[in-house]
Design a protein around this motif. Structure first.
Motif: not given
Length: 174
Positions: A24, A34, A73, A82, A85-87, A89-90
């Motif tokens: 990514e 999402e 990533r 973003y 948030w991604e971190h 939710t990982t």
């Protein structure tokens, strides 16, 4: 060029014999599934992560069969909302069995050239690639399947290099 859907790409991942790897490179993604959860997270409201359930089931099944699902990533610091948030939710990916590592963009080796014009890609079993294509707004258009041996070998070498220098999720603090 023919593009396959995300569903078809996931079928390729599900059919892997031993490993799938995702690179990514973007700091923001416009993924319709999402949008609602991300907006709720931004407002510090309760978030439903039901959109991740089918992915988590697939990863659990694959890793339960001894197959690896990994991703690196590459992110800009400071992070975009973003990526924050991604971190956050990982943990859901990791609980499902996916191995995720993070690499700040400023730590990427200066001479590194990302193939495929800097597009994200999946490498499956070191035999094929699914390169992602996005429109100008970041919406996923589809994935090009590449089986060219040189392209696959270059992606595998890049995967190995990035995996060796990226920080495991539990060690990476934004």
């Amino acid at each position: 060029m023919e593009l396959i859907s995300g569903t078809k790409r996931n079928q390729l991942i599900e059919a892997c014999g031993h490993a799938s790897f995702h690179l990514e490179l973007r700091d923001d993604y416009s993924v319709p599934d999402e949008n609602g959860p991300f907006e709720s997270w931004l407002r510090d409201e309760p978030v439903s992560y039901s959109f991740m359930e089918s992915w988590a089931r697939m990863v659990k099944r694959l890793t339960g069969e001894g197959k690896a699902v990994r991703r690196v990533r590459i992110v800009t610091e400071p992070h975009t909302p973003y990526i924050e948030w991604e971190h956050a939710t990982t943990v859901l990916n990791v609980e499902a069995g996916e191995e995720i590592r993070w690499l700040p963009r400023h730590l990427v080796p200066k001479d590194l050239v990302c193939p495929f014009d800097g597009k994200d890609w999946w490498l499956i079993d070191d035999r094929l690639l699914a390169v992602g294509y996005l429109d100008a707004t970041g919406r996923v258009l589809g994935h090009e399947v590449i089986k060219d041996l040189q392209a696959v070998a270059a992606a595998a070498a890049l995967r190995d290099l990035l995996w060796s220098v990226a920080a495991p999720h539990h060690e990476y603090q934004p």
